[in-house]
Design an enzyme around this catalytic site. Structure first.
Site, PDB file in Angstrom:
ATOM      1  N   TRP A 188      11.050 -32.202   8.106  1.00  0.00           N
ATOM      2  CA  TRP A 188      12.295 -32.964   8.257  1.00  0.00           C
ATOM      3  C   TRP A 188      13.234 -32.725   7.090  1.00  0.00           C
ATOM      4  O   TRP A 188      14.439 -32.573   7.268  1.00  0.00           O
ATOM      5  CB  TRP A 188      12.016 -34.444   8.480  1.00  0.00           C
ATOM      6  CG  TRP A 188      11.412 -34.661   9.829  1.00  0.00           C
ATOM      7  CD1 TRP A 188      10.163 -35.126  10.115  1.00  0.00           C
ATOM      8  CD2 TRP A 188      12.031 -34.372  11.116  1.00  0.00           C
ATOM      9  NE1 TRP A 188       9.967 -35.128  11.477  1.00  0.00           N
ATOM     10  CE2 TRP A 188      11.083 -34.680  12.113  1.00  0.00           C
ATOM     11  CE3 TRP A 188      13.272 -33.870  11.505  1.00  0.00           C
ATOM     12  CZ2 TRP A 188      11.342 -34.518  13.479  1.00  0.00           C
ATOM     13  CZ3 TRP A 188      13.542 -33.699  12.862  1.00  0.00           C
ATOM     14  CH2 TRP A 188      12.582 -34.023  13.832  1.00  0.00           C
ATOM     15  N   ASP A 195      16.053 -40.585   4.248  1.00  0.00           N
ATOM     16  CA  ASP A 195      15.663 -40.521   5.656  1.00  0.00           C
ATOM     17  C   ASP A 195      14.410 -41.386   5.811  1.00  0.00           C
ATOM     18  O   ASP A 195      13.323 -40.992   5.400  1.00  0.00           O
ATOM     19  CB  ASP A 195      15.373 -39.063   6.045  1.00  0.00           C
ATOM     20  CG  ASP A 195      14.950 -38.926   7.505  1.00  0.00           C
ATOM     21  OD1 ASP A 195      14.778 -39.956   8.176  1.00  0.00           O
ATOM     22  OD2 ASP A 195      14.807 -37.774   7.960  1.00  0.00           O
ATOM     23  N   LYS A 248      10.842 -44.418  16.308  1.00  0.00           N
ATOM     24  CA  LYS A 248       9.534 -44.481  15.660  1.00  0.00           C
ATOM     25  C   LYS A 248       9.133 -45.941  15.434  1.00  0.00           C
ATOM     26  O   LYS A 248       8.143 -46.395  15.962  1.00  0.00           O
ATOM     27  CB  LYS A 248       9.543 -43.744  14.322  1.00  0.00           C
ATOM     28  CG  LYS A 248       9.403 -42.228  14.393  1.00  0.00           C
ATOM     29  CD  LYS A 248      10.552 -41.514  15.025  1.00  0.00           C
ATOM     30  CE  LYS A 248      10.360 -40.026  15.167  1.00  0.00           C
ATOM     31  NZ  LYS A 248      11.068 -39.216  14.188  1.00  0.00           N
TER      32      LYS A 248
HETATM   33  C1  LIG Z   1      11.978 -38.099  14.106  1.00  0.00           C
HETATM   34  C2  LIG Z   1      12.558 -37.818  12.783  1.00  0.00           C
HETATM   35  C3  LIG Z   1      13.847 -37.254  12.653  1.00  0.00           C
HETATM   36  C4  LIG Z   1      14.678 -36.831  13.839  1.00  0.00           C
HETATM   37  O1  LIG Z   1      15.041 -37.914  14.581  1.00  0.00           O
HETATM   38  P1  LIG Z   1      15.958 -37.760  15.896  1.00  0.00           P
HETATM   39  O2  LIG Z   1      16.278 -39.179  16.173  1.00  0.00           O
HETATM   40  O3  LIG Z   1      15.110 -37.104  16.935  1.00  0.00           O
HETATM   41  O4  LIG Z   1      17.135 -36.953  15.550  1.00  0.00           O
HETATM   42  C5  LIG Z   1      14.337 -37.062  11.379  1.00  0.00           C
HETATM   43  N1  LIG Z   1      13.626 -37.393  10.295  1.00  0.00           N
HETATM   44  C6  LIG Z   1      12.385 -37.928  10.387  1.00  0.00           C
HETATM   45  C7  LIG Z   1      11.652 -38.285   9.139  1.00  0.00           C
HETATM   46  C8  LIG Z   1      11.820 -38.158  11.634  1.00  0.00           C
HETATM   47  O5  LIG Z   1      10.599 -38.692  11.723  1.00  0.00           O
END
Ligand SMILES: *Cc1c(COP(=O)(O)O)cnc(C)c1O
Length: 360
Positions: free
Chosen positions: A102, A172, A196
């Site tokens: 990521w 993030d 998530k």
């Molecule tokens: C799932 C995830 C993303 C991407 O998320 P989307 O909503 O699919 O764009 C980015 N960073 C992390 C840490 C993730 O777990």
């Protein structure tokens, strides 16, 4: 059919109580005679749902008054671009910490807008640890410092908050937001895709200090400017209404369960059971440095990869699904977000012990 234990990394399992409430309210939300999906986003019913969701999130995370909470679309992935577009503020570089899949995506996107300084990386050991703060070579003139609090694929989590002085810290938090208390005031911006630990896919949440808003790059589309959303309470256009509603129910559920300190306890208990099983095993292996193991995503491999399929088949027969590891890592991955009950983790551990006794 009984509900399965869903170990998916995302979209992930949601609290059963939330799904039941949503089902009960599906045809008639609070005597309005309509589903939340059918409501005008500018009507008083939906406005109250959105306001309550924001208030509950603020309370849960202790978000200070000088931070905006934005309900957006485009996932966490769109934030990889929106962050440099909005936060460069006349500067030409930003610092990024490279901890895995990521972080790499965030870095790649940021490179389109500015010079990216990779100030720390765990690539030398295949992204199995979180680089210590002492090894971060922060630049003096960076617009912000970006890191990934929990690498969902690698299963590496920061159990500490980086210090970046006056340079805004950007995080993030897609896969560990709401899993434990955080001091929001230490951050310039926190973002997360909802699917998530918050609610359904289609919603992303941005928490941003208000002095960082309002200096976008020229010719930025109006939808990519945080100011557009901040000035319009995330209703400049039609927001993802149903996602906001479900997220609101999840926030209520978290409050009823005692908030984020209680969630952290619950998450430590669950992860503790699984890691204890891995540590005692001579058959299953956890690749991640102990100090940086994620409480949310637990990757592990079988000593004999030829047994992967059989392991997954047996798990499915016992009502446990989505345990296959990410294609880039292989093996297994158990995602055990807030909504995964301890019973699910116990069932997995029992099955792992049984499988090892048979094949170890
Ligand atoms: C799932 C995830 C993303 C991407 O998320 P989307 O909503 O699919 O764009 C980015 N960073 C992390 C840490 C993730 O777990």
């Amino acid at each position: 059919m009984a509900r399965v234990f869903n170990f998916s990394a995302g979209p992930a399992t949601l609290p059963e109580a939330v799904l039941k409430q949503a089902a009960e309210e599906m045809l008639d939300w609070h005597g309005s005679g309509q589903s939340v999906m059918e409501m005008s986003h500018r009507g008083k019913e939906f406005m109250s749902i959105a306001a309550q969701a924001e208030a509950d999130l603020r309370e849960l995370m202790g978000i200070p008054a000088n931070y905006k909470v934005l309900f957006l679309q485009g996932g966490a992935t769109l934030q990889f671009a929106m962050i440099p577009i909005n936060l460069l503020r006349g500067k030409s570089s930003a610092d990024y910490v490279n901890t895995g899949e990521w972080a790499k995506k965030a870095i790649k996107e940021a490179k389109q807008y500015c010079q990216v300084n990779v100030v720390a990386s765990s690539e030398d050991r295949n992204f199995t640890y979180a680089p210590a703060q002492a090894d971060w070579k922060l630049s003096r003139d960076a617009a912000y410092v970006h890191y990934t609090a929990n690498e969902t694929i690698g299963g590496v989590e920061f159990h500490w908050t980086p210090q970046t002085g006056d340079v805004p810290l950007v995080c993030d938090m897609s896969s560990n937001i709401l899993s434990r208390p955080v001091d929001v005031s230490k951050y310039g911006l926190i973002y997360a895709g909802a699917q998530k630990n918050i609610g359904p896919a289609g919603l992303a949440i941005v928490i941003v200090r208000d002095d960082l808003i309002g200096q976008v790059l020229p010719k930025t589309p109006v939808m990519l400017d945080y100011k557009t959303h901040a000035d319009n309470e995330s209703m400049y256009n039609t927001p993802p209404t149903y996602g906001i509603y479900i997220a609101g129910l999840v926030f209520q559920w978290l409050k009823q369960r005692g908030g984020l300190a209680a969630m952290e306890k619950h998450n430590r208990e669950k992860a503790g059971l699984l890691y204890a099983c891995l540590d005692q095993s001579k058959f299953f292996v956890s690749p991640v440095a102990k100090a940086d193991r994620s409480l949310m995503n637990v990757p592990f491999t079988l000593k004999n990869a030829e047994l992967d399929e059989e392991f997954l088949k047996g798990a499915k027969a016992r009502g446990m699904v989505q345990l296959k590891g990410h294609r880039s890592v292989g093996g297994m991955r158990a995602s055990i977000y807030n909504a995964m009950p301890v019973e699910g983790v116990k069932a997995l551990v029992d099955y792992m012990k049984e499988f090892e006794a048979k094949h170890g």
